[in-house]
Design an enzyme around this catalytic site. Structure first.
Site: not given
Ligand code: CO
Length: 134
Positions: A7, A79, A130
């Site tokens: 994502h 992020h 991440e």
């Molecule tokens: Co995230």
């Protein structure tokens, strides 16, 4: 080592307006808002055919998103998240190459119920990364 783009997370000031923008203007499929007090955010998932966008609104007094929004008044990309097969092996490999892991360095359970780690943006082209064990 990294796999799919899981994502892209966008910090937003107004989750309702941001959700409407993705749903009505861009014509995307969006989820109901999901409060995640442990992470200090309320999140809406935007489902795209090949990945997700997560709209993050601060939740609670010490949300990690709040400071970001102080510096980015219009919101912005917070992020990006890549999938890895083995998060501990990924961490050890990155540490051995001098990359900094944020926090304790131990994986936490992220928004999807899977172990995640965050990498220092200064080590990755100014982008908070991440890693999520897929
Ligand atoms: Co995230």
């Amino acid at each position: 080592m990294i796999g799919r783009l899981n994502h892209v997370a966008i910090a937003v000031k107004d989750l309702e307006a941001s959700t409407a923008l993705y749903r009505d203007t861009l014509g995307a499929r969006v989820s109901q808002p999901q409060p995640e007090p442990e992470h200090g955010v309320t999140v809406v998932f935007v489902e795209l055919p090949n990945t997700k966008i997560e709209l993050l609104e601060p939740l609670g007094a010490d949300s990690p998103i709040a400071k970001f929004l102080e510096r980015n008044a219009d919101g912005g990309i917070h992020h990006i998240c890549y999938e890895v097969d083995d998060i501990l092996a990924a961490r050890d490999r990155l540490k051995a190459q001098g990359a900094r892991i944020l926090g304790s360095g131990e994986p936490r359970i992220g928004a999807h119920g899977k172990p995640v780690l965050f990498l220092h943006p200064k080590d990755f082209l100014g982008t908070l990364v991440e890693l999520e064990q897929a």
